[in-house]
Design a protein around this motif. Sequence first.
Motif, PDB file in Angstrom:
ATOM      1  N   PHE A  47       0.828  -1.203   0.000  1.00  0.00           N
ATOM      2  CA  PHE A  47       0.000   0.000   0.000  1.00  0.00           C
ATOM      3  C   PHE A  47       0.861   1.251   0.000  1.00  0.00           C
ATOM      4  O   PHE A  47       1.970   1.258   0.530  1.00  0.00           O
ATOM      5  CB  PHE A  47      -0.901   0.063   1.254  1.00  0.00           C
ATOM      6  CG  PHE A  47      -1.967  -0.977   1.327  1.00  0.00           C
ATOM      7  CD1 PHE A  47      -1.816  -2.091   2.138  1.00  0.00           C
ATOM      8  CD2 PHE A  47      -3.132  -0.849   0.584  1.00  0.00           C
ATOM      9  CE1 PHE A  47      -2.794  -3.064   2.197  1.00  0.00           C
ATOM     10  CE2 PHE A  47      -4.124  -1.818   0.641  1.00  0.00           C
ATOM     11  CZ  PHE A  47      -3.956  -2.924   1.447  1.00  0.00           C
ATOM     12  N   TYR A  48       0.288   2.283  -0.608  1.00  0.00           N
ATOM     13  CA  TYR A  48       0.789   3.643  -0.463  1.00  0.00           C
ATOM     14  C   TYR A  48      -0.416   4.485  -0.051  1.00  0.00           C
ATOM     15  O   TYR A  48      -1.454   4.457  -0.711  1.00  0.00           O
ATOM     16  CB  TYR A  48       1.362   4.168  -1.787  1.00  0.00           C
ATOM     17  CG  TYR A  48       1.628   5.656  -1.768  1.00  0.00           C
ATOM     18  CD1 TYR A  48       0.653   6.563  -2.163  1.00  0.00           C
ATOM     19  CD2 TYR A  48       2.855   6.138  -1.345  1.00  0.00           C
ATOM     20  CE1 TYR A  48       0.890   7.922  -2.138  1.00  0.00           C
ATOM     21  CE2 TYR A  48       3.104   7.502  -1.317  1.00  0.00           C
ATOM     22  CZ  TYR A  48       2.115   8.383  -1.717  1.00  0.00           C
ATOM     23  OH  TYR A  48       2.357   9.741  -1.684  1.00  0.00           O
ATOM     24  N   LEU A  49      -0.283   5.198   1.081  1.00  0.00           N
ATOM     25  CA  LEU A  49      -1.403   6.024   1.537  1.00  0.00           C
ATOM     26  C   LEU A  49      -0.917   7.410   1.944  1.00  0.00           C
ATOM     27  O   LEU A  49       0.031   7.523   2.707  1.00  0.00           O
ATOM     28  CB  LEU A  49      -2.075   5.412   2.773  1.00  0.00           C
ATOM     29  CG  LEU A  49      -2.720   4.068   2.641  1.00  0.00           C
ATOM     30  CD1 LEU A  49      -1.917   3.026   3.390  1.00  0.00           C
ATOM     31  CD2 LEU A  49      -4.136   4.089   3.217  1.00  0.00           C
ATOM     32  N   ALA A  50      -1.585   8.419   1.435  1.00  0.00           N
ATOM     33  CA  ALA A  50      -1.356   9.786   1.909  1.00  0.00           C
ATOM     34  C   ALA A  50      -2.369  10.139   3.005  1.00  0.00           C
ATOM     35  O   ALA A  50      -2.157  11.085   3.770  1.00  0.00           O
ATOM     36  CB  ALA A  50      -1.458  10.771   0.765  1.00  0.00           C
ATOM     37  N   SER A  51      -3.450   9.363   3.046  1.00  0.00           N
ATOM     38  CA  SER A  51      -4.460   9.526   4.098  1.00  0.00           C
ATOM     39  C   SER A  51      -5.491   8.410   3.928  1.00  0.00           C
ATOM     40  O   SER A  51      -5.512   7.720   2.897  1.00  0.00           O
ATOM     41  CB  SER A  51      -5.161  10.882   3.998  1.00  0.00           C
ATOM     42  OG  SER A  51      -5.901  10.954   2.798  1.00  0.00           O
ATOM     43  N   GLY A  52      -6.333   8.237   4.947  1.00  0.00           N
ATOM     44  CA  GLY A  52      -7.476   7.358   4.806  1.00  0.00           C
ATOM     45  C   GLY A  52      -7.154   5.879   4.828  1.00  0.00           C
ATOM     46  O   GLY A  52      -6.178   5.442   5.427  1.00  0.00           O
ATOM     47  N   THR A  53      -8.020   5.114   4.186  1.00  0.00           N
ATOM     48  CA  THR A  53      -7.974   3.659   4.227  1.00  0.00           C
ATOM     49  C   THR A  53      -7.997   3.084   2.818  1.00  0.00           C
ATOM     50  O   THR A  53      -8.712   3.606   1.960  1.00  0.00           O
ATOM     51  CB  THR A  53      -9.178   3.119   5.031  1.00  0.00           C
ATOM     52  OG1 THR A  53      -9.095   3.606   6.371  1.00  0.00           O
ATOM     53  CG2 THR A  53      -9.194   1.593   5.041  1.00  0.00           C
ATOM     54  N   SER A  61      -5.336  -1.216   4.961  1.00  0.00           N
ATOM     55  CA  SER A  61      -4.410  -0.325   5.653  1.00  0.00           C
ATOM     56  C   SER A  61      -5.046   1.038   5.862  1.00  0.00           C
ATOM     57  O   SER A  61      -5.808   1.521   5.024  1.00  0.00           O
ATOM     58  CB  SER A  61      -3.122  -0.175   4.853  1.00  0.00           C
ATOM     59  OG  SER A  61      -2.197   0.649   5.546  1.00  0.00           O
ATOM     60  N   THR A  62      -4.702   1.632   6.983  1.00  0.00           N
ATOM     61  CA  THR A  62      -5.178   2.966   7.329  1.00  0.00           C
ATOM     62  C   THR A  62      -3.999   3.844   7.711  1.00  0.00           C
ATOM     63  O   THR A  62      -3.049   3.377   8.350  1.00  0.00           O
ATOM     64  CB  THR A  62      -6.146   2.873   8.533  1.00  0.00           C
ATOM     65  OG1 THR A  62      -7.297   2.140   8.141  1.00  0.00           O
ATOM     66  CG2 THR A  62      -6.571   4.256   9.012  1.00  0.00           C
ATOM     67  N   SER A  68      -0.697  10.444  13.762  1.00  0.00           N
ATOM     68  CA  SER A  68       0.640   9.884  13.507  1.00  0.00           C
ATOM     69  C   SER A  68       0.740   8.382  13.685  1.00  0.00           C
ATOM     70  O   SER A  68       1.616   7.873  14.403  1.00  0.00           O
ATOM     71  CB  SER A  68       1.685  10.577  14.413  1.00  0.00           C
ATOM     72  OG  SER A  68       1.774  11.933  14.077  1.00  0.00           O
ATOM     73  N   TYR A  69      -0.142   7.649  13.023  1.00  0.00           N
ATOM     74  CA  TYR A  69      -0.004   6.202  13.044  1.00  0.00           C
ATOM     75  C   TYR A  69      -0.590   5.617  11.770  1.00  0.00           C
ATOM     76  O   TYR A  69      -1.367   6.261  11.054  1.00  0.00           O
ATOM     77  CB  TYR A  69      -0.671   5.580  14.279  1.00  0.00           C
ATOM     78  CG  TYR A  69      -2.179   5.546  14.219  1.00  0.00           C
ATOM     79  CD1 TYR A  69      -2.942   6.590  14.748  1.00  0.00           C
ATOM     80  CD2 TYR A  69      -2.854   4.465  13.644  1.00  0.00           C
ATOM     81  CE1 TYR A  69      -4.323   6.571  14.690  1.00  0.00           C
ATOM     82  CE2 TYR A  69      -4.235   4.445  13.586  1.00  0.00           C
ATOM     83  CZ  TYR A  69      -4.968   5.500  14.112  1.00  0.00           C
ATOM     84  OH  TYR A  69      -6.341   5.471  14.049  1.00  0.00           O
ATOM     85  N   SER A  70      -0.198   4.380  11.516  1.00  0.00           N
ATOM     86  CA  SER A  70      -0.759   3.629  10.409  1.00  0.00           C
ATOM     87  C   SER A  70      -0.923   2.179  10.848  1.00  0.00           C
ATOM     88  O   SER A  70      -0.155   1.688  11.696  1.00  0.00           O
ATOM     89  CB  SER A  70       0.151   3.701   9.184  1.00  0.00           C
ATOM     90  OG  SER A  70      -0.366   2.941   8.109  1.00  0.00           O
ATOM     91  N   THR A  71      -1.916   1.514  10.289  1.00  0.00           N
ATOM     92  CA  THR A  71      -2.137   0.098  10.613  1.00  0.00           C
ATOM     93  C   THR A  71      -2.259  -0.719   9.338  1.00  0.00           C
ATOM     94  O   THR A  71      -2.633  -0.201   8.276  1.00  0.00           O
ATOM     95  CB  THR A  71      -3.416  -0.094  11.443  1.00  0.00           C
ATOM     96  OG1 THR A  71      -4.519   0.471  10.717  1.00  0.00           O
ATOM     97  CG2 THR A  71      -3.312   0.574  12.810  1.00  0.00           C
ATOM     98  N   LEU A  72      -1.912  -1.989   9.461  1.00  0.00           N
ATOM     99  CA  LEU A  72      -2.101  -2.958   8.381  1.00  0.00           C
ATOM    100  C   LEU A  72      -2.852  -4.143   8.976  1.00  0.00           C
ATOM    101  O   LEU A  72      -2.367  -4.781   9.906  1.00  0.00           O
ATOM    102  CB  LEU A  72      -0.771  -3.420   7.804  1.00  0.00           C
ATOM    103  CG  LEU A  72      -0.855  -4.498   6.728  1.00  0.00           C
ATOM    104  CD1 LEU A  72      -1.462  -3.943   5.449  1.00  0.00           C
ATOM    105  CD2 LEU A  72       0.528  -5.093   6.435  1.00  0.00           C
TER     106      LEU A  72
END
Lengths: 109, 113
Positions: A47-53, A61-62, A68-72
């Motif tokens: 994944f590549y995310l600049a925001s959101g899910t 992924s979010t 300041s966090y991200s989840t998979l």
Amino acid sequence: GDQVEQSPSALSLHEGTGSALRCNFTTTMRAVQWFQQNSRGSLINLFYLASGTKENGRLKSTFNSKESYSTLHIRDAQLEDSGTYFCAAITGNTGKLIFGLGTTLQVQP
Amino acid sequence: NSKVIQTPRYLVKGQGQKAKMRCIPEKGHPVVFWYQQNKNNEFKFLINFQNQEVLQQIDMTEKRFSAECPSNSPCSLEIQSSEAGDSALYLCASSRGDTGQLYFGEGSKLTVL
């Protein structure tokens, strides 16, 4: 300096189950990438995310830049999901990635 | 998944020898990064390029490595005098430069004896 704290460092799942990996960032990051590194060492883009899910198959992924966090999330784990998962945050204008130390996932029958 | 091509896949060098790795970025990607991944899964940024120009590099790279991305030729990263601590997986990545998303090659695994 800027850091990425990834947890857990290791995870064991039985086939068909699921879990979540998390990365906390010490500063505001522009975007986040998630990779799976296979036994050959190849970093596979998840994944590549600049925001959101975003969702792709059994993976979701979010990225919450404000907190300041991200989840998979991995659901219905399969044997081929075994490997090391890395999050990496993109900082500043240079596009440089700062990596977490990875989560080694082992999926058992 | 990625079309970044790195060669060689493996290289073994003695201490003091030169070690050269090459990378062909994805077509249309003007930005190239080199990272070093050690056995503890620590990734170290080494250098990045936009087209042929160096954007940023760390001290170690400037002092001990030679790197370039000539037009119409593969990018290269060369350790001038290998040390045991240089044993690692060297990863090349390329990017379109707008979003910042990086695509990695399979890496060159260097072992320094």
